[in-house]
Write a protein that holds these residues in place. Structure first.
Motif, PDB file in Angstrom:
ATOM      1  N   VAL A  25       0.867  -1.174   0.000  1.00  0.00           N
ATOM      2  CA  VAL A  25       0.000   0.000   0.000  1.00  0.00           C
ATOM      3  C   VAL A  25       0.902   1.222   0.000  1.00  0.00           C
ATOM      4  O   VAL A  25       1.792   1.354   0.843  1.00  0.00           O
ATOM      5  CB  VAL A  25      -0.938   0.001   1.228  1.00  0.00           C
ATOM      6  CG1 VAL A  25      -1.812   1.234   1.241  1.00  0.00           C
ATOM      7  CG2 VAL A  25      -1.789  -1.248   1.241  1.00  0.00           C
ATOM      8  N   SER A  84      -2.335   5.633   0.788  1.00  0.00           N
ATOM      9  CA  SER A  84      -3.291   4.584   1.165  1.00  0.00           C
ATOM     10  C   SER A  84      -4.017   3.972  -0.027  1.00  0.00           C
ATOM     11  O   SER A  84      -5.173   3.579   0.060  1.00  0.00           O
ATOM     12  CB  SER A  84      -4.305   5.110   2.179  1.00  0.00           C
ATOM     13  OG  SER A  84      -3.656   5.479   3.361  1.00  0.00           O
ATOM     14  N   GLU A  85      -3.328   3.863  -1.140  1.00  0.00           N
ATOM     15  CA  GLU A  85      -3.872   3.197  -2.316  1.00  0.00           C
ATOM     16  C   GLU A  85      -3.130   1.885  -2.521  1.00  0.00           C
ATOM     17  O   GLU A  85      -1.930   1.797  -2.284  1.00  0.00           O
ATOM     18  CB  GLU A  85      -3.717   4.071  -3.557  1.00  0.00           C
ATOM     19  CG  GLU A  85      -4.510   5.354  -3.492  1.00  0.00           C
ATOM     20  CD  GLU A  85      -4.222   6.254  -4.681  1.00  0.00           C
ATOM     21  OE1 GLU A  85      -3.238   6.000  -5.405  1.00  0.00           O
ATOM     22  OE2 GLU A  85      -4.971   7.212  -4.868  1.00  0.00           O
ATOM     23  N   SER A 109      -7.821  -6.355   0.826  1.00  0.00           N
ATOM     24  CA  SER A 109      -7.109  -5.071   0.829  1.00  0.00           C
ATOM     25  C   SER A 109      -8.026  -3.915   1.188  1.00  0.00           C
ATOM     26  O   SER A 109      -7.563  -2.848   1.558  1.00  0.00           O
ATOM     27  CB  SER A 109      -6.470  -4.817  -0.538  1.00  0.00           C
ATOM     28  OG  SER A 109      -7.466  -4.523  -1.499  1.00  0.00           O
ATOM     29  N   ARG A 110      -9.323  -4.135   1.090  1.00  0.00           N
ATOM     30  CA  ARG A 110     -10.279  -3.077   1.414  1.00  0.00           C
ATOM     31  C   ARG A 110     -10.585  -2.981   2.902  1.00  0.00           C
ATOM     32  O   ARG A 110     -11.270  -2.048   3.323  1.00  0.00           O
ATOM     33  CB  ARG A 110     -11.568  -3.301   0.630  1.00  0.00           C
ATOM     34  CG  ARG A 110     -11.342  -3.222  -0.858  1.00  0.00           C
ATOM     35  CD  ARG A 110     -12.606  -3.448  -1.640  1.00  0.00           C
ATOM     36  NE  ARG A 110     -12.299  -3.477  -3.058  1.00  0.00           N
ATOM     37  CZ  ARG A 110     -12.732  -4.394  -3.889  1.00  0.00           C
ATOM     38  NH1 ARG A 110     -13.519  -5.350  -3.466  1.00  0.00           N
ATOM     39  NH2 ARG A 110     -12.396  -4.349  -5.158  1.00  0.00           N
ATOM     40  N   TYR A 124      -9.942  -2.314   6.897  1.00  0.00           N
ATOM     41  CA  TYR A 124      -9.303  -1.172   7.544  1.00  0.00           C
ATOM     42  C   TYR A 124      -7.836  -1.435   7.896  1.00  0.00           C
ATOM     43  O   TYR A 124      -6.974  -0.595   7.647  1.00  0.00           O
ATOM     44  CB  TYR A 124     -10.078  -0.792   8.814  1.00  0.00           C
ATOM     45  CG  TYR A 124      -9.438   0.335   9.576  1.00  0.00           C
ATOM     46  CD1 TYR A 124      -9.520   1.636   9.099  1.00  0.00           C
ATOM     47  CD2 TYR A 124      -8.750   0.095  10.748  1.00  0.00           C
ATOM     48  CE1 TYR A 124      -8.932   2.682   9.777  1.00  0.00           C
ATOM     49  CE2 TYR A 124      -8.152   1.135  11.441  1.00  0.00           C
ATOM     50  CZ  TYR A 124      -8.249   2.419  10.960  1.00  0.00           C
ATOM     51  OH  TYR A 124      -7.652   3.442  11.637  1.00  0.00           O
ATOM     52  N   ARG A 127      -5.367  -1.059   4.962  1.00  0.00           N
ATOM     53  CA  ARG A 127      -5.325   0.208   4.231  1.00  0.00           C
ATOM     54  C   ARG A 127      -4.174   1.097   4.676  1.00  0.00           C
ATOM     55  O   ARG A 127      -3.929   2.139   4.078  1.00  0.00           O
ATOM     56  CB  ARG A 127      -6.640   0.971   4.408  1.00  0.00           C
ATOM     57  CG  ARG A 127      -7.843   0.299   3.809  1.00  0.00           C
ATOM     58  CD  ARG A 127      -7.757   0.049   2.339  1.00  0.00           C
ATOM     59  NE  ARG A 127      -7.594   1.262   1.572  1.00  0.00           N
ATOM     60  CZ  ARG A 127      -7.214   1.318   0.307  1.00  0.00           C
ATOM     61  NH1 ARG A 127      -6.976   0.210  -0.337  1.00  0.00           N
ATOM     62  NH2 ARG A 127      -7.079   2.451  -0.309  1.00  0.00           N
TER      63      ARG A 127
END
Length: 114
Positions: free
Chosen positions: A43, A47-48, A82-83, A85, A88
């Motif tokens: 990441v 935070s992508e 990956s989504r 919390y 991230r």
């Protein structure tokens, strides 16, 4: 006297119901296989999700087609993970993905013609 009799009947029916549900539950190991796959998420500081790497597929008896199918499924599940919390935050995240397949479906992975 009547209260004790009703209580005993309720307990009897409750135990009977619990016994039936335990008898109906089947052990997954009879008809399925479970695989463990290590993946790594990267990441970026904004935070992508930067990248996903499938590190290791633990399967000694799999053909290359089956391992590839497991890698693709682990990759898909890593995207979903990956989504969450905790994944991230910027940096590197190690994931252990567990995939459970029925023996029939797993055998069919090897027999598919693409």
């Amino acid at each position: 006297m009547k209260i004790k009799k009703n209580t005993a009947l309720v307990l009897l029916f409750a135990l009977f119901g619990i016994g039936i549900t335990w008898a109906q539950q089947r052990d997954y190991r009879r008809d399925s296989l479970q695989f463990k796959i290590y993946t790594r998420l990267y990441v970026n500081p904004m935070s992508e999700l930067d990248s996903i790497v499938v590190k290791k597929v633990f399967c000694d008896f799999c053909s290359e087609k089956q391992k590839q199918a497991l890698r693709e499924e682990a990759y898909r599940r890593s995207i979903i993970e990956s989504r969450s919390y905790e994944n991230r935050k910027p940096g590197k995240h190690k994931l252990a993905i567990y995939i459970r397949l029925s023996k029939v479906d797993f055998k069919a992975l090897n027999e598919e013609d693409e």
